[in-house]
Design an enzyme around this catalytic site. Structure first.
Site, PDB file in Angstrom:
ATOM      1  N   SER A 255       0.821  -1.228  -0.151  1.00 56.50           N
ATOM      2  CA  SER A 255      -0.036   0.051   0.106  1.00 56.50           C
ATOM      3  C   SER A 255       0.738   1.254   0.155  1.00 56.50           C
ATOM      4  CB  SER A 255      -0.832   0.106   1.284  1.00 56.50           C
ATOM      5  OG  SER A 255      -0.123   0.113   2.500  1.00 56.50           O
ATOM      6  N   LYS A 256       0.284   2.541  -0.066  1.00 56.03           N
ATOM      7  CA  LYS A 256       0.929   3.747  -0.003  1.00 56.03           C
ATOM      8  C   LYS A 256       1.981   3.714   0.905  1.00 56.03           C
ATOM      9  CE  LYS A 256      -3.181   4.338  -2.186  1.00 56.03           C
ATOM     10  NZ  LYS A 256      -3.175   3.076  -1.984  1.00 56.03           N
ATOM     11  N   ARG A 257       1.846   3.230   2.210  1.00 57.65           N
ATOM     12  CA  ARG A 257       3.035   3.428   2.913  1.00 57.65           C
ATOM     13  C   ARG A 257       4.158   2.732   2.840  1.00 57.65           C
ATOM     14  NH1 ARG A 257       2.257  -0.735   6.574  1.00 57.65           N
ATOM     15  NH2 ARG A 257       0.436  -1.504   6.029  1.00 57.65           N
ATOM     16  N   HIS A 258       4.158   1.844   1.655  1.00 54.55           N
ATOM     17  CA  HIS A 258       5.376   1.183   1.386  1.00 54.55           C
ATOM     18  C   HIS A 258       5.895   1.851   0.269  1.00 54.55           C
ATOM     19  CE1 HIS A 258       4.246  -2.337   3.666  1.00 54.55           C
ATOM     20  NE2 HIS A 258       3.049  -2.274   3.022  1.00 54.55           N
ATOM     21  N   GLY A 259       5.693   3.013  -0.042  1.00 57.79           N
ATOM     22  CA  GLY A 259       6.521   3.788  -1.481  1.00 57.79           C
ATOM     23  C   GLY A 259       5.420   3.731  -2.516  1.00 57.79           C
TER      24      GLY A 259
END
Length: 487
Positions: A255-259
């Site tokens: 998801s977004k928080r993984h880049g």
RNA sequence: GGCCCGUUUGACAAGCGGUUAAGUCACCGCCCUUUCACGGCGGCUUCGGGGGUUCGAAUCCCCCACGGGUCACCA
């Protein structure tokens, strides 16, 4: 025995940025189609009226084009089984809904969201499977009339048979079995008349003669519902292949928080489509030999569903970078410049249309730096020394290098020879630097490092014989003078 | 919670009952070298746990643990 033509599809819903996982699903479908001489169909699943946008559809098609994933039938190009956008197929679904209703395999449900939610909560509280009770299944005509009078708009629910084992063969996972008792009567048509995914997908895949449904594992638990629908509608059940999810570094769904998670983001960062395709193929599929760098053509030749792994794969940016660097090395100087220029513009180093001379110079800069970067955007981390004539010392090591007792001799010798140079080019500078070391009988380090610091303030960077010709005579000399003033 | 899927080294993974358990990325070391990078060479204690089956199990079966997915009028 004649082989039936393989027909696969990629069926994204245009509800947001095109996820890298979607790209991998598309890729596997494409690879199988190309490998077998079959067809890839692109179908747009836009039944979520709230979230679907035309913009998102365009974005997906763009990304697919960019990746080199081509389709043989589908939106934009049409084909014998169109239309290929689900909102344009509403009349088709309606026919089958009427059939299901008429044969008693489906029924109208007047429950409200609130009622359903309350029911769900109650079941959850009792630790039971939160599935629909089926209370509208045998509605009395009076109740039905009352609901209609209240203005309730019904949904259509599929009547799930009790005590049935639903099994299917999955190309990746083998035999999978579900118990129909674990599945409540599910909605197939929303109250606004739009079919729900699980329903539309079955009709479309069947009508479009899809032979292999290759999609992400998150759809595995939807499959028994779909199998039931295939059977109820009298359609043959296709082959399924559920490929594993792509995980982030912490092993949860990416998801977004993984880049960066969308194809668009990687494109913007300056990754090459060949590299993305290569990397994605290796995520879940493994080649036979030891080679890991494959062109699209090679992937097509080597691909097979048998070598697709069951377990989820962590998205490893380091490996992507390595693969991308491999492809960057193969670029011509012009292609490299093409990739890098937008990033230089964005960083404010250049702007507007470049003169031919300036463009040639930028191209050379890119070439000097290509070994140092994995993707185009990284150029801005290294390029400052070429544009900026004023700089600070990078660290104490840099400062120390200019304290060396031999520094004056190095500078004198270098300056003298450099002044005399007519044409400042790579071989010339190379020879010059060699001459300095020879004349002063110094090790290369004693000569190159101080000059590097004098010119850039840094202790590392591109080859000096690349750097100096790109700076030119005046800037080189001026930088030396300026730096000397600082010590 | 029910159901389903998965679990080989930091990551991707090969392996399909008998192997010194491949290879790639990352990491570490050495070499090359004016630096970094590139390149070359080498290293890197891996089969989640427990029971079986078998002469023999990473490979087959069962249980457990852990991770994930799914149970929407989203796809």
């Amino acid at each position: 025995m004649s082989m039936q033509e393989i027909r696969v599809r990629f069926a994204p819903s245009p509800t947001g940025p095109f996820h890298i996982g979607g790209a991998r699903s598309a890729l596997f479908n494409w690879l199988l189609a190309r490998k077998t001489g079959g067809k890839l169909i692109l179908r747009v699943e836009d039944t979520d009226l709230e979230r679907s946008t035309k913009e998102s559809e365009e974005n997906i098609k763009d990304a697919l084009h960019w990746l080199g994933i081509t389709w043989d039938e589908g939106v934009d190009i049409g084909g014998p089984y169109g239309p290929y956008r689900q909102t344009e197929r509403l009349a088709i679904y309606r026919q089958y809904t009427d059939q299901l209703l008429a044969t008693g395999q489906a029924y109208l449900c007047y429950c409200t969201d609130e009622e359903l939610e309350a029911e769900r909560q109650a079941l959850m509280a009792k630790n039971e499977m939160p599935c629909y009770s089926g209370r509208c299944k045998n509605l009395s005509p009076d109740d039905e009339a009352r609901f209609i009078a209240e203005g309730r708009k019904p949904t259509v629910r599929f009547k799930v048979p009790a005590n049935v084992e639903i099994g299917f063969k999955d190309l990746v996972r083998g035999a999978v079995v579900f118990d129909s008792n674990g599945i409540g009567d599910f909605v197939i048509v929303k109250s606004d008349g739009i079919p729900v995914y699980n329903y539309a997908v079955v009709i479309d895949d069947a009508l479009m003669n899809i032979t292999h449904v290759i999609r992400a594992e998150e759809h595995l638990s939807n499959t028994p519902r779909q199998v039931l629908l295939y059977q109820a509608l009298g359609f043959p059940v296709p082959q399924f292949a559920h490929i594993s999810l792509i995980l982030g570094k912490d092993r949860s769904k990416m998801s977004k928080r993984h880049g960066a998670t969308s194809v668009e983001q990687y494109r913007a960062l300056g990754y090459l489509p060949e590299a993305i395709v290569n990397f994605l193929a290796l995520l879940g599929w493994s080649p036979v030999g030891e080679e890991e760098i494959f062109s699209r053509q090679e992937l097509i030749e080597q691909f097979s569903m048998e070598r697709v792994a069951k377990n989820p794969a962590v998205f490893d940016v380091d490996k992507l970078n390595w693969i991308n660097a491999n492809y960057m090395k193969k670029l011509s100087p012009e292609e490299l410049a093409e990739m890098v220029i937008p990033h230089l513009e964005a960083a404010g180093y250049i702007s507007g249309t470049l003169s031919p001379e300036k463009r040639a110079w930028v191209t050379e800069v890119a070439v000097a730096l290509r070994e140092h970067i994995s993707y185009a955007a990284q150029i801005v981390d290294h390029v400052d020394i070429f544009f900026n004539d004023s700089y600070d010392f990078e660290n104490d090591e840099a400062r120390m290098l200019l304290q060396d007792v031999d520094l004056p001799r190095v500078i004198t010798s270098f300056r003298e020879k450099f002044h005399a140079m007519e044409v400042i080019d790579v071989p010339g500078v190379k020879a010059l630097l060699k001459a300095v070391t020879k004349e002063l009988k110094l090790g290369g380090k004693k000569v190159y490092m101080p000059i590097r610091v004098l010119l850039t303030g840094k202790t590392h960077g591109p080859e000096l014989f690349h750097l100096i010709p790109l700076l030119g005579k005046e800037r080189t000399l001026a930088r030396i003078e300026n730096t000397l003033k600082k010590i």
